[in-house]
Design a protein around this motif. Sequence first.
Motif, PDB file in Angstrom:
ATOM      1  N   HIS A 186       0.843  -1.202   0.000  1.00 12.83           N
ATOM      2  CA  HIS A 186       0.000   0.000   0.000  1.00 12.83           C
ATOM      3  C   HIS A 186       0.878   1.251   0.000  1.00 12.83           C
ATOM      4  O   HIS A 186       2.017   1.207   0.451  1.00 12.83           O
ATOM      5  CB  HIS A 186      -0.921   0.030   1.225  1.00 12.83           C
ATOM      6  N   LEU A 187       0.310   2.337  -0.479  1.00 12.70           N
ATOM      7  CA  LEU A 187       1.036   3.602  -0.459  1.00 12.70           C
ATOM      8  C   LEU A 187       1.140   4.172   0.951  1.00 12.70           C
ATOM      9  O   LEU A 187       1.956   5.040   1.212  1.00 12.70           O
ATOM     10  CB  LEU A 187       0.360   4.634  -1.370  1.00 12.70           C
ATOM     11  N   TYR A 188       0.306   3.670   1.863  1.00 20.07           N
ATOM     12  CA  TYR A 188       0.376   4.141   3.247  1.00 20.07           C
ATOM     13  C   TYR A 188       0.586   2.967   4.187  1.00 20.07           C
ATOM     14  O   TYR A 188       0.210   1.836   3.882  1.00 20.07           O
ATOM     15  CB  TYR A 188      -0.889   4.913   3.649  1.00 20.07           C
ATOM     16  N   ASN A 189       1.191   3.260   5.344  1.00 23.93           N
ATOM     17  CA  ASN A 189       1.461   2.229   6.346  1.00 23.93           C
ATOM     18  C   ASN A 189       0.311   2.107   7.341  1.00 23.93           C
ATOM     19  O   ASN A 189       0.021   1.029   7.833  1.00 23.93           O
ATOM     20  CB  ASN A 189       2.769   2.533   7.082  1.00 23.93           C
ATOM     21  N   SER A 190      -0.319   3.254   7.652  1.00 24.08           N
ATOM     22  CA  SER A 190      -1.451   3.259   8.578  1.00 24.08           C
ATOM     23  C   SER A 190      -2.302   4.486   8.315  1.00 24.08           C
ATOM     24  O   SER A 190      -1.863   5.444   7.676  1.00 24.08           O
ATOM     25  CB  SER A 190      -0.960   3.243  10.034  1.00 24.08           C
ATOM     26  N   MET A 191      -3.547   4.433   8.824  1.00 24.67           N
ATOM     27  CA  MET A 191      -4.464   5.545   8.654  1.00 24.67           C
ATOM     28  C   MET A 191      -5.220   5.765   9.955  1.00 24.67           C
ATOM     29  O   MET A 191      -5.653   4.811  10.595  1.00 24.67           O
ATOM     30  CB  MET A 191      -5.445   5.244   7.511  1.00 24.67           C
ATOM     31  N   THR A 192      -5.324   7.008  10.369  1.00 23.29           N
ATOM     32  CA  THR A 192      -6.095   7.350  11.557  1.00 23.29           C
ATOM     33  C   THR A 192      -7.165   8.368  11.182  1.00 23.29           C
ATOM     34  O   THR A 192      -7.019   9.106  10.203  1.00 23.29           O
ATOM     35  CB  THR A 192      -5.198   7.936  12.672  1.00 23.29           C
ATOM     36  N   THR A 193      -8.231   8.389  11.967  1.00 21.58           N
ATOM     37  CA  THR A 193      -9.311   9.344  11.730  1.00 21.58           C
ATOM     38  C   THR A 193      -9.319  10.358  12.858  1.00 21.58           C
ATOM     39  O   THR A 193      -9.301   9.992  14.035  1.00 21.58           O
ATOM     40  CB  THR A 193     -10.666   8.627  11.659  1.00 21.58           C
ATOM     41  N   GLU A 194      -9.321  11.627  12.501  1.00 21.52           N
ATOM     42  CA  GLU A 194      -9.325  12.703  13.484  1.00 21.52           C
ATOM     43  C   GLU A 194     -10.291  13.783  13.040  1.00 21.52           C
ATOM     44  O   GLU A 194     -10.175  14.299  11.916  1.00 21.52           O
ATOM     45  CB  GLU A 194      -7.912  13.283  13.627  1.00 21.52           C
ATOM     46  N   ASN A 195     -11.270  14.089  13.895  1.00 19.55           N
ATOM     47  CA  ASN A 195     -12.280  15.095  13.587  1.00 19.55           C
ATOM     48  C   ASN A 195     -12.968  14.813  12.244  1.00 19.55           C
ATOM     49  O   ASN A 195     -13.226  15.723  11.460  1.00 19.55           O
ATOM     50  CB  ASN A 195     -11.660  16.501  13.570  1.00 19.55           C
ATOM     51  N   GLY A 196     -13.214  13.543  11.999  1.00 19.58           N
ATOM     52  CA  GLY A 196     -13.912  13.167  10.777  1.00 19.58           C
ATOM     53  C   GLY A 196     -13.040  13.095   9.536  1.00 19.58           C
ATOM     54  O   GLY A 196     -13.535  12.761   8.463  1.00 19.58           O
ATOM     55  N   GLY A 197     -11.753  13.426   9.682  1.00 17.81           N
ATOM     56  CA  GLY A 197     -10.853  13.401   8.529  1.00 17.81           C
ATOM     57  C   GLY A 197      -9.855  12.263   8.630  1.00 17.81           C
ATOM     58  O   GLY A 197      -9.454  11.867   9.720  1.00 17.81           O
ATOM     59  N   ALA A 198      -9.455  11.733   7.492  1.00 19.82           N
ATOM     60  CA  ALA A 198      -8.489  10.636   7.452  1.00 19.82           C
ATOM     61  C   ALA A 198      -7.075  11.201   7.328  1.00 19.82           C
ATOM     62  O   ALA A 198      -6.824  12.110   6.532  1.00 19.82           O
ATOM     63  CB  ALA A 198      -8.786   9.708   6.294  1.00 19.82           C
ATOM     64  N   HIS A 199      -6.170  10.684   8.147  1.00 16.91           N
ATOM     65  CA  HIS A 199      -4.770  11.098   8.111  1.00 16.91           C
ATOM     66  C   HIS A 199      -3.927   9.856   7.838  1.00 16.91           C
ATOM     67  O   HIS A 199      -4.012   8.874   8.575  1.00 16.91           O
ATOM     68  CB  HIS A 199      -4.364  11.751   9.427  1.00 16.91           C
ATOM     69  N   TYR A 200      -3.136   9.911   6.775  1.00 17.25           N
ATOM     70  CA  TYR A 200      -2.368   8.750   6.338  1.00 17.25           C
ATOM     71  C   TYR A 200      -0.903   8.872   6.725  1.00 17.25           C
ATOM     72  O   TYR A 200      -0.309   9.951   6.634  1.00 17.25           O
ATOM     73  CB  TYR A 200      -2.470   8.598   4.816  1.00 17.25           C
ATOM     74  N   ASN A 201      -0.344   7.742   7.144  1.00 23.79           N
ATOM     75  CA  ASN A 201       1.099   7.639   7.362  1.00 23.79           C
ATOM     76  C   ASN A 201       1.672   7.062   6.070  1.00 23.79           C
ATOM     77  O   ASN A 201       1.776   5.856   5.903  1.00 23.79           O
ATOM     78  CB  ASN A 201       1.386   6.724   8.558  1.00 23.79           C
ATOM     79  N   TRP A 202       2.008   7.955   5.133  1.00 25.87           N
ATOM     80  CA  TRP A 202       2.407   7.540   3.796  1.00 25.87           C
ATOM     81  C   TRP A 202       3.758   6.846   3.800  1.00 25.87           C
ATOM     82  O   TRP A 202       4.642   7.170   4.581  1.00 25.87           O
ATOM     83  CB  TRP A 202       2.461   8.743   2.859  1.00 25.87           C
TER      84      TRP A 202
END
Length: 201
Positions: A132-148
């Motif tokens: 995958h292009l990202y290692n992990s994904m977290t959700t904060e305040n309804g938005g997705a934040h990717y650890n690319w």
Amino acid sequence: MNLAIHSGAHDRALQVFAILAAVLALCTTYTDATARQQKPKPTVETADLAKRLHAQINKERKKRGLRVLAWSDALSRIATRHSHDMAGRNYLSHDSPEGKGFSYRYRQGGYSCEIRVGMVVYTGAENIALSHLYNSMTTENGGAHYNWNSAQEIAQRTVDGWMNSPGHRKNILLPYWRQEGIGIEIERSPGNKVYITQNFC
């Protein structure tokens, strides 16, 4: 009296300091969140990633005193077509949905592999992987934040995974191979998947 005035001034100073600290903390939090939101997805190019994987494979072979593999454009084209097919039809297998394996793809690509070692004839091999292009994904305040992941991180994790799998490892370290080709298809959205095929001869 002077003590009371001093204490009051001290309390006001502490209150002002506390307010400033809170404002600074909020600004820092906002800045951090904004930075996370604005962090760009890294540019991962298929040709560059394939060459990084090739370098990692040869690094593993050299560590064990094996000959390095030459790069084969013909095998790379065959591998790329398989990665493209897996991504397009959403499967991960050495065999296509029609049951066609890498030997069929070699023939379709006009490629013949025949390495004789005593009474044994090696006609090629294949490794596949899904990254995958990202290692992990977290959700904060309804938005997705990717650890690319960077291209090098994807290459390293893929080869590490192969080396920890007996069958893939055997293909990588077979001493008789002379060349390899790697083909990659990147699904940019929505899954950010990276399909990888490696072919040997």
